[in-house]
Design a protein around this motif. Structure first.
Motif, mmCIF file in Angstrom:
data_model
loop_
_atom_site.group_PDB
_atom_site.id
_atom_site.type_symbol
_atom_site.label_atom_id
_atom_site.label_comp_id
_atom_site.label_asym_id
_atom_site.label_seq_id
_atom_site.Cartn_x
_atom_site.Cartn_y
_atom_site.Cartn_z
ATOM 1 N N GLN A 10 0.808 -1.223 0.000
ATOM 2 C CA GLN A 10 0.000 0.000 0.000
ATOM 3 C C GLN A 10 0.842 1.275 0.000
ATOM 4 O O GLN A 10 0.286 2.378 -0.072
ATOM 5 C CB GLN A 10 -0.952 -0.007 1.194
ATOM 6 C CG GLN A 10 -1.887 -1.201 1.216
ATOM 7 C CD GLN A 10 -2.615 -1.445 -0.102
ATOM 8 O OE1 GLN A 10 -3.161 -0.512 -0.691
ATOM 9 N NE2 GLN A 10 -2.597 -2.667 -0.587
ATOM 10 N N THR A 12 2.766 4.400 -1.152
ATOM 11 C CA THR A 12 2.601 5.234 -2.343
ATOM 12 C C THR A 12 3.956 5.754 -2.780
ATOM 13 O O THR A 12 4.686 6.361 -1.996
ATOM 14 C CB THR A 12 1.643 6.402 -2.066
ATOM 15 O OG1 THR A 12 0.370 5.870 -1.679
ATOM 16 C CG2 THR A 12 1.483 7.274 -3.300
ATOM 17 N N SER A 57 0.535 3.136 -5.769
ATOM 18 C CA SER A 57 0.967 2.201 -4.735
ATOM 19 C C SER A 57 1.857 1.132 -5.364
ATOM 20 O O SER A 57 1.790 0.873 -6.576
ATOM 21 C CB SER A 57 -0.230 1.547 -4.053
ATOM 22 O OG SER A 57 -0.882 0.650 -4.942
ATOM 23 N N GLU A 59 1.461 -1.924 -4.971
ATOM 24 C CA GLU A 59 0.524 -2.936 -5.464
ATOM 25 C C GLU A 59 0.022 -2.594 -6.867
ATOM 26 O O GLU A 59 -0.041 -3.457 -7.743
ATOM 27 C CB GLU A 59 -0.642 -3.065 -4.492
ATOM 28 C CG GLU A 59 -1.649 -4.135 -4.862
ATOM 29 C CD GLU A 59 -2.715 -4.266 -3.797
ATOM 30 O OE1 GLU A 59 -2.928 -5.399 -3.351
ATOM 31 O OE2 GLU A 59 -3.325 -3.243 -3.413
#
Length: 96
Positions: A10, A12, A57, A59
């Motif tokens: 998560q 950034t 992010s 991810e």
């Protein structure tokens, strides 16, 4: 200097706006205008840099990379987090 920020899915990642860059066929050449230091990255590093045209992010970056390259998500996250840490150590990106 090692990055002290923990990079998780998560986290950034954002480009440092003081970095000038130019795309080449086999990667990107970057220059920190504050320090005058030059950096270059290969084509995959360049792809990660291009994905950071807006903050994303880890991810989100790995979702795109896993679709574009033959890499499993866990390997992608580990290697991309390591690369992001190296970029952060050089002041090229920030991690929040």
């Amino acid at each position: 200097m090692k990055t002290l920020v923990t990079i998780d899915p998560q986290s950034t990642l954002s480009r440092n706006p003081a970095i000038l860059f130019n795309d080449f066929d086999d990667g990107i050449m970057m220059m920190d205008i504050d320090s005058g230091h030059y950096f270059d990255v290969d084509s995959i590093g360049g792809r990660i840099w291009s994905l950071l045209d807006q903050p994303r992010s880890l991810e989100q970056i790995c979702t795109v990379l896993a679709e574009e390259y033959d890499v499993d998500p866990a390997t992608c996250q580990a290697q991309t987090a390591q690369f992001a840490g190296e970029l952060a150590d050089k002041g090229l990106i920030t991690i929040a």
